[in-house]
Design a protein around this motif. Structure first.
Motif, PDB file in Angstrom:
ATOM      1  N   VAL A 124      23.588  40.012 -17.886  1.00 24.08           N
ATOM      2  CA  VAL A 124      24.057  38.608 -18.161  1.00 24.08           C
ATOM      3  C   VAL A 124      24.302  37.811 -17.033  1.00 24.08           C
TER       4      VAL A 124
ATOM      5  N   ARG B 186      28.983  34.789 -21.162  1.00 29.51           N
ATOM      6  CA  ARG B 186      28.254  35.805 -20.777  1.00 29.51           C
ATOM      7  C   ARG B 186      28.887  37.148 -20.597  1.00 29.51           C
TER       8      ARG B 186
ATOM      9  N   THR C 182      25.573  30.989 -27.388  1.00 28.70           N
ATOM     10  CA  THR C 182      25.200  30.256 -26.392  1.00 28.70           C
ATOM     11  C   THR C 182      26.120  29.066 -26.226  1.00 28.70           C
TER      12      THR C 182
ATOM     13  N   LEU D  32      27.109  27.105 -22.932  1.00 29.65           N
ATOM     14  CA  LEU D  32      26.180  27.787 -21.918  1.00 29.65           C
ATOM     15  C   LEU D  32      25.209  26.513 -21.364  1.00 29.65           C
TER      16      LEU D  32
ATOM     17  N   SER E  41      21.133  29.641 -18.492  1.00 28.20           N
ATOM     18  CA  SER E  41      22.236  30.574 -19.351  1.00 28.20           C
ATOM     19  C   SER E  41      21.697  30.720 -20.638  1.00 28.20           C
TER      20      SER E  41
ATOM     21  N   ILE F  24      20.577  34.319 -22.514  1.00 29.44           N
ATOM     22  CA  ILE F  24      21.273  34.915 -23.340  1.00 29.44           C
ATOM     23  C   ILE F  24      20.266  35.282 -24.554  1.00 29.44           C
TER      24      ILE F  24
END
Lengths: 358, 287
Positions: free
Chosen positions: B120, B140, B160, B163, B167, B171
């Motif tokens: 992550v 994460r 998510t 994020l 990112s 994920i």
């Protein structure tokens, strides 16, 4: 069924979290040091001699007649001003001024007045005692004796006679110091629980193979263990284990269990530090009352005797200060066990309900 | 096809007199990602709470990995991973300590926390206290925590959320990897775009009822309105024509629109999952 592996994992995590809470670490260490210092700073001996000042007719004769009387120290003063000054400075407990015509009045059978000087903060009990003593001294000064036939025995002592072997104040202070320390420990555990509830980390824990009973067992073992270790350390540092250490250890263990039950309750109801503080104070003030009453033996009213900490306090005082064994302390220990069961069951019930309904 | 990883039949739950989940049925196969879509208060969280053992269904049955919930909760909970919407991490502990602690709860004494953190993108922050983490980093870490026991079933609530796009993509990739490994994934989200990209099937839930379950593609074909937008130059001016493809004679109209004109642009327009959700629920996800 409780999983010891999971319980141990939670305890390790909780110890790591607690040691990072600098406020509770400092306050626990500083509290421990302060309580030990306070204990050792207090006098180890008991001086119960009553110091009286006397002025006026027959004062010198009175002093010579009372010389050697146990628990009474008489000092002669030349003037009322000197007598007042000695009272105000605390050099004597009270001052007695026999008027110059005292003997003449007694002889003539007329009424006369003896002045008694006491400091402003003298309790009513001491004033009454001094007044009684003045009457006795007045008889002696007048050359008479009290119109009372002395009893065949001086007094009938119930229990162990501690005349001349009184317990120093600081020895009776031990339960109060223990409760102060346990209060810190209780707040620390309650804060930890409240934070787990507030942040809902407990929810994350309970969707793993962890059961609510594992969570509760971990908190109980950690809280009781830490509270017991800390209070036992305090008792060792203030030399409480010199007599009946096993009785004292059992009393301390029960005390630790009692405050852990309260911590479960406080942790379930408080949401942040301030709320925990308020709930803790609300729960702990009643616990301090029996410990305060233990400083003045014989003053515990009936309602004080039904408070949860009464049995624990009595067991600690009696085991550590009076050397009382199992026979004398078992009723108090049983009383504490009963309260532990009630408070602990309540704490577990409330916390279980709280974490399972998040 | 073998036994479903999750089989839910007729579950119900009420808070007081308020029915939160009402007669919900669905199943999720191994390696499948099911997107659970619905507005706040639709019953998503209550359903997940029942599936993860936090609430006991008042009616119906739940089977996870062939075991009954809540009767076999302890065995099931050893094989599931949960990432909550709320970032319920121990903030006074490091990221690594959080993972190691949860590993111990699952009986994993030698957890490779660094490998999980690397997945992550938190490899270099493992020893930092979570209190210092941004919202995205915490999210994460939540995903990493859900993977501690290499779960056979993953419950991800808004995975998510918070994020940044990079990112989020990372994920999503982790979630796809988990599904490819064989895990069944139940994911709740407000983000229709994310559900579209990630889910093998989506379930629309509203007011405690599952309205429909199907693949995003099938839902769009069956319930969406398709159209073509044609821009062409004709007699010196630009003409734009939108032609619904679901109406009779659409092919002819497209040919006419292009015809002998100078074609500038041609776009196909598909219904979004949000459009279809509104058709079913009569309101959007934000409503």
């Amino acid at each position: 069924m409780i999983s010891l592996r999971i319980v141990w994992a939670i305890i390790r995590k909780d110890i790591a979290e607690m040691t990072r809470n600098k406020f509770f670490v400092y306050i626990t260490i500083l509290g421990l040091i302060a309580y030990v210092a306070l204990f050792w700073a207090l006098p180890s001996t008991v001086n119960e001699t009553l110091k009286l000042g006397v002025r006026g007719t027959g004062a010198d004769a009175l002093i010579s007649q009372m010389a050697g009387e146990e628990g009474l120290e008489l000092t002669s003063f030349d003037s009322v001003d000197a007598l007042e000054a000695a009272v105000e400075s605390g050099a004597i407990t009270a001052g007695i001024d026999f008027p110059d015509d005292f003997l003449d009045s007694i002889t003539a059978g007329t009424t006369t007045t003896v002045s008694v000087y006491v400091p402003a903060d003298t309790s009513a009990e001491v004033r009454t005692a001094v007044s009684g003593m003045v009457k006795e001294l007045a008889f002696i000064v007048a050359g008479s004796s009290l119109p009372v036939t002395p009893p065949a025995e001086d007094e009938i002592v119930l229990g162990q006679d501690r005349a001349g072997d009184q317990i120093p104040f600081k020895d009776k202070l031990r339960p109060l110091l223990a409760i102060f320390l346990l209060m810190m420990e209780m707040m620390s555990l309650a804060s930890l629980i409240a934070e787990e509830i507030r942040s809902k980390t407990v929810t994350a824990v309970l969707v793993t193979p962890t059961r609510t009973s594992d969570f509760l067992a971990a908190k109980t073992i950690l809280g009781t263990g830490l509270a017991f270790a800390e209070v036992a350390l305090l008792m060792a540092a203030i030399r409480a284990f010199s007599t009946e250490p096993l009785v004292l250890l059992v009393a301390l263990l029960l005390a630790a269990l009692l405050v852990t039950g309260l911590a479960l309750l406080a942790g379930s109801t408080g949401r942040d530090f301030i709320e925990i503080l308020l709930v803790s104070v609300f729960l702990l003030v009643p616990l301090m009352i029996p410990a305060g009453a233990a400083l003045f033996p014989g003053t515990a009213a009936t309602w004080i005797q039904v408070l949860p900490s009464y049995g624990m306090t009595q067991a600690i005082v009696r085991a550590s200060a009076y050397g009382a064994g199992w026979a004398e302390t078992v009723p108090y220990l049983l009383m504490t066990i009963g309260w532990c069961a009630v408070i602990f069951a309540l704490g577990v019930l409330v916390l279980r309900r709280k974490v399972e309904t998040l | 096809m073998g036994e479903a990883a999750i089989q839910v039949q007729g579950i119900r739950y009420s808070y007081g007199g308020q029915r939160a989940v009402d007669d919900v049925d669905f199943h999720i196969e191994r390696s499948e990602i099911l997107g659970f879509l619905g507005p706040n208060g639709a019953g998503k969280s209550t359903t997940i709470k029942m599936l993860t053992g936090q609430l006991r269904p008042q009616a119906g049955s739940i089977s996870i990995l062939g075991m009954s919930m809540p009767q076999q909760a302890e065995q099931i909970q050893g094989r599931i991973g949960v990432a909550f919407e709320e970032k319920n991490l121990y903030t006074n502990m490091s990221a690594r300590e959080n993972l190691v602690f949860f590993g111990r709860l699952f009986g994993i004494g030698d957890l490779d926390a660094d490998e999980l953190l690397a997945r992550v993108d938190l490899a270099d922050r493992g020893r930092d206290r979570v209190a210092e983490f941004s919202k995205g980093m915490r999210q994460r870490l939540m995903i990493a925590r859900a993977l501690v026991n290499t779960p056979d079933v993953l419950f991800l609530d808004e995975p998510t959320d918070g994020l940044d796009p990079v990112s989020s993509q990372a994920i999503r990739e982790v979630i796809r990897q988990e599904a490819a490994r064989g895990a069944a994934v139940l994911l709740t989200t407000h983000d229709m775009n994310e559900a579209d990209k990630l889910s093998d099937r989506v379930a629309f839930i509203n007011e405690g009822h599952v309205l429909v379950i199907d693949t995003p593609e099938n839902l769009k074909i069956a319930h969406g309105k398709r159209s073509v937008r044609v821009r062409a130059r004709h007699d010196g001016s630009v003409v734009e024509t939108i032609i619904p493809l679901d109406e009779p004679g659409a092919d002819e109209r497209v040919k006419q629109a292009v015809g002998d004109r100078e074609l500038l642009t041609i776009h196909t327009q598909e219904a979004t999952l949000e459009d279809i959700f509104i058709q079913f629920a009569g309101r959007g996800l934000g409503a």
